[in-house]
Design a protein around this motif. Sequence first.
Motif, PDB file in Angstrom:
ATOM      1  N   GLN A  81     -10.976 -25.333  -1.739  1.00  0.00           N
ATOM      2  CA  GLN A  81     -10.446 -24.353  -0.802  1.00  0.00           C
ATOM      3  C   GLN A  81      -9.460 -23.436  -1.519  1.00  0.00           C
ATOM      4  O   GLN A  81      -8.578 -23.889  -2.245  1.00  0.00           O
ATOM      5  N   VAL A  82      -9.633 -22.127  -1.311  1.00  0.00           N
ATOM      6  CA  VAL A  82      -8.839 -21.107  -1.990  1.00  0.00           C
ATOM      7  C   VAL A  82      -8.161 -20.242  -0.939  1.00  0.00           C
ATOM      8  O   VAL A  82      -8.781 -19.843   0.047  1.00  0.00           O
ATOM      9  N   MET A  83      -6.879 -19.969  -1.165  1.00  0.00           N
ATOM     10  CA  MET A  83      -6.141 -19.034  -0.310  1.00  0.00           C
ATOM     11  C   MET A  83      -6.256 -17.646  -0.926  1.00  0.00           C
ATOM     12  O   MET A  83      -5.915 -17.440  -2.098  1.00  0.00           O
ATOM     13  N   VAL A  84      -6.740 -16.685  -0.135  1.00  0.00           N
ATOM     14  CA  VAL A  84      -7.009 -15.339  -0.643  1.00  0.00           C
ATOM     15  C   VAL A  84      -6.215 -14.327   0.168  1.00  0.00           C
ATOM     16  O   VAL A  84      -6.319 -14.288   1.398  1.00  0.00           O
ATOM     17  N   GLN A  85      -5.425 -13.515  -0.534  1.00  0.00           N
ATOM     18  CA  GLN A  85      -4.681 -12.442   0.121  1.00  0.00           C
ATOM     19  C   GLN A  85      -5.563 -11.200   0.208  1.00  0.00           C
ATOM     20  O   GLN A  85      -6.296 -10.872  -0.736  1.00  0.00           O
ATOM     21  N   THR A  86      -5.538 -10.504   1.342  1.00  0.00           N
ATOM     22  CA  THR A  86      -6.407  -9.359   1.573  1.00  0.00           C
ATOM     23  C   THR A  86      -6.118  -8.226   0.586  1.00  0.00           C
ATOM     24  O   THR A  86      -5.009  -8.121   0.053  1.00  0.00           O
ATOM     25  N   PRO A  87      -7.098  -7.350   0.340  1.00  0.00           N
ATOM     26  CA  PRO A  87      -6.909  -6.235  -0.599  1.00  0.00           C
ATOM     27  C   PRO A  87      -5.868  -5.249  -0.097  1.00  0.00           C
ATOM     28  O   PRO A  87      -5.581  -5.171   1.103  1.00  0.00           O
ATOM     29  N   ASP A  88      -5.330  -4.466  -1.026  1.00  0.00           N
ATOM     30  CA  ASP A  88      -4.362  -3.443  -0.650  1.00  0.00           C
ATOM     31  C   ASP A  88      -5.027  -2.315   0.130  1.00  0.00           C
ATOM     32  O   ASP A  88      -4.418  -1.745   1.037  1.00  0.00           O
ATOM     33  N   SER A  89      -6.266  -1.978  -0.230  1.00  0.00           N
ATOM     34  CA  SER A  89      -6.992  -0.912   0.458  1.00  0.00           C
ATOM     35  C   SER A  89      -7.798  -1.489   1.610  1.00  0.00           C
ATOM     36  O   SER A  89      -8.589  -2.421   1.422  1.00  0.00           O
ATOM     37  N   ILE A  90      -7.612  -0.935   2.795  1.00  0.00           N
ATOM     38  CA  ILE A  90      -8.312  -1.437   3.976  1.00  0.00           C
ATOM     39  C   ILE A  90      -9.823  -1.259   3.839  1.00  0.00           C
ATOM     40  O   ILE A  90     -10.605  -2.020   4.415  1.00  0.00           O
TER      41      ILE A  90
END
Length: 291
Positions: free
Chosen positions: A76-85
């Motif tokens: 399981q990996v925690m992924v932060q959303t991209p800067d560009s929508i």
Amino acid sequence: MSLFESPLSFRSAVQRFVGGLLFSFGLLSISLATATAQGFGNNAAAGGTNEVTSFRGKLVSYRGMILTIEREDGTQVMVQTPDSISQLTFIAKALPAYLRPGMLVRFQANLGPAGTPLEPVSKLELFAPVNVKLLKGREREKFQPGVHPSNPPQRGNAGPPTGPVTVVGNLMALNPQGGVALRAGNVPVQTMTSPDLELQLRVNNLSLAQPGDAVDVRGFYQPPDDTKVKAESIQITTDRVYGETPPPTERRSRRGKRGEPDQDEAAEAENADEAQPEEGGSLGLPAPESE
């Protein structure tokens, strides 16, 4: 407000402006420090090196800007959303039954000298509105109603656009004969679609995503911990078809004693309200009718 102001007024305005900048940079520093402390920040400033990663998995859950994704190896990996929508995309197939007037759509076309399409439209993309101020350059054209030429028009050319264009607007009608009509800003557009027209949902948020959906991630992490990733792009896909009628379920009735109601029928009556499909989706349309 007058164009000319006193020196004291100008000095006060400059002081307020500088103070606002310092406050904004302070908030930005706090946000970056928090992200770095959680393992999602850029490690290059501290003399470290970020490692690039890309993987495929399935969505477990999401909360705010963080998605939990199970990689194909079970981690399981925690992924932060991209800067560009625009780099966060949910993609699904849709059927004509899902369409409603007023929905935002876009398609690619190749226009001839008279400004008419040279061939029927083969693909319609259905999308949700975004804040175009968060986008850069020509990215905005994918979300702003209008007819956007792929190549800049020649100077002095006042005629209709020609060549490859992207048409963006609000759907007015899609008839059974294949005609599609939309309003691209102030321009009414009518054209024909191909018999094998593809309808695709492309939503730049997580409102339609569900646990189990396939996820492709490209981003970077701070070694040695590859379970915390800052994403450059996230693409979520699903096998759910929006607008598809679910197949009838097989009934398994358990009859009670004579005079007693069927147990399944009683349960269906109690849960009739819960069994009704939702009336609104993230695009202002009905939610998918099949899982």
